[in-house]
Design an enzyme around this catalytic site. Structure first.
Site, PDB file in Angstrom:
ATOM      1  CG  HIS A 287       3.838  -1.570  -4.713  1.00 47.63           C
ATOM      2  ND1 HIS A 287       2.653  -2.285  -4.757  1.00 47.63           N
ATOM      3  CD2 HIS A 287       4.795  -2.432  -5.120  1.00 47.63           C
ATOM      4  CE1 HIS A 287       2.890  -3.514  -5.177  1.00 47.63           C
ATOM      5  NE2 HIS A 287       4.180  -3.625  -5.407  1.00 47.63           N
TER       6      HIS A 287
ATOM      7  CG  ASN B   1      -7.560 -11.766   1.411  1.00 46.32           C
ATOM      8  OD1 ASN B   1      -8.180 -10.711   1.562  1.00 46.32           O
ATOM      9  ND2 ASN B   1      -6.860 -12.020   0.317  1.00 46.32           N
TER      10      ASN B   1
ATOM     11  CG  ASN C 150      -1.837  -1.213   1.232  1.00 44.00           C
ATOM     12  OD1 ASN C 150      -2.194  -1.736   0.177  1.00 44.00           O
ATOM     13  ND2 ASN C 150      -2.200  -1.684   2.415  1.00 44.00           N
ATOM     14  CB  VAL C 151       1.203   3.964  -2.224  1.00 49.07           C
ATOM     15  CG1 VAL C 151       1.961   2.920  -3.025  1.00 49.07           C
ATOM     16  CG2 VAL C 151      -0.179   4.214  -2.838  1.00 49.07           C
TER      17      VAL C 151
ATOM     18  CB  THR D 123      -2.030  -9.226  -0.489  1.00 52.32           C
ATOM     19  OG1 THR D 123      -1.512  -9.261  -1.829  1.00 52.32           O
ATOM     20  CG2 THR D 123      -1.472 -10.395   0.298  1.00 52.32           C
TER      21      THR D 123
END
Length: 247
Positions: free
Chosen positions: A119, A213, A102-103, A188
């Site tokens: 990322h 998840n 995640n950014v 993910t």
């Protein structure tokens, strides 16, 4: 959901834990995943067509404004109980690494310290021409600013399609996967490589590997344990079962 006693004991006793998080963790904070349908002005654009060096060269203003829109969405979000549980876990483990795809910086905002951002980060910037980081007090919303060193256009410090992962971040991620006793893969899909290889690297090196998840994905059946529930619910419950009240 019934949490296996074996996982509770491993979490309680492990001296080295590595965690990989994906978009599902941030989605529980209301952050749209990258491939979610866009709304408003951006509904007619495919995000994949805006997240590349070629797109930035062709129309830097359009790409910059799209990322400004994404930053505004993220800025309005708050870390959820899953983020907070992982920050709590880090405080209890001697060797803890949180790798994220995640950014949005929500792990940092939750209090996590040793975060490897595979990322990049929406709120960091670098020069498109010389690739050096650029400090911005305030990011202008409409036009990309110029690099103070070379005059090139400034871009978000995120990994675009067609670009390599940051080498230092990837080396740190692999090293933590190879040495950990417990590897948690959370939120993910397991389809974006090379990040999806990390739990398999950890398992090959002897770690106990767990997927958390909301539904089965590409890693289903390939790790030691799969738990299907929202991480914002399961992680706090797991922490309580292992340690009692939050630290």
């Amino acid at each position: 959901m019934q949490i296996p006693d074996a996982l509770i004991e491993r979490l309680r006793t492990a001296q080295s834990i590595t965690v990989l998080t994906g978009a599902g963790v941030s989605a529980e904070s209301g952050v749209p995943t990258f491939r979610d349908a866009q709304t408003g002005l951006w509904a007619r654009y495919d995000p994949a067509e805006l997240a590349s060096p070629a797109a930035f060269r062709a129309n830097p203003t359009l790409v910059w404004q799209w990322y400004a829109y994404r930053r505004a969405l993220v800025a309005a979000a708050m870390p959820n109980p899953g983020h907070l549980a992982l920050a709590d876990l880090e405080r209890r483990v001697a060797d803890f690494t949180l790798i994220t795809q995640n950014v949005d910086g929500l792990h940092h905002r939750a209090g996590s310290q040793n975060v490897v951002e595979l990322h990049g980060n929406l709120f960091r910037y670098r020069c498109f021409d010389d690739n050096e980081l650029v400090e911005l007090t305030t990011a202008p919303p409409d036009e990309p600013p110029r690099c103070p060193q070379c005059g090139g256009l400034v871009r978000p410090d995120v990994v675009w399609f067609g670009e390599w992962l940051p080498s230092e971040a990837w080396r740190a991620a692999v090293a933590s996967a190879e040495r950990c006793e417990l590897f948690l893969c959370i939120g993910t899909s397991g389809v974006v490589r090379p990040a999806a290889d990390l739990p398999l690297i950890a398992r090959s090196a002897g770690a106990y590997t767990v997927e958390i998840n909301i539904a089965p994905g590409a890693l289903d059946g390939r790790l030691d344990l799969h738990l299907y529930a929202p991480s914002g619910q399961l992680l706090p419950a797991l922490m309580t079962a292992a340690f009692g009240a939050a630290a």
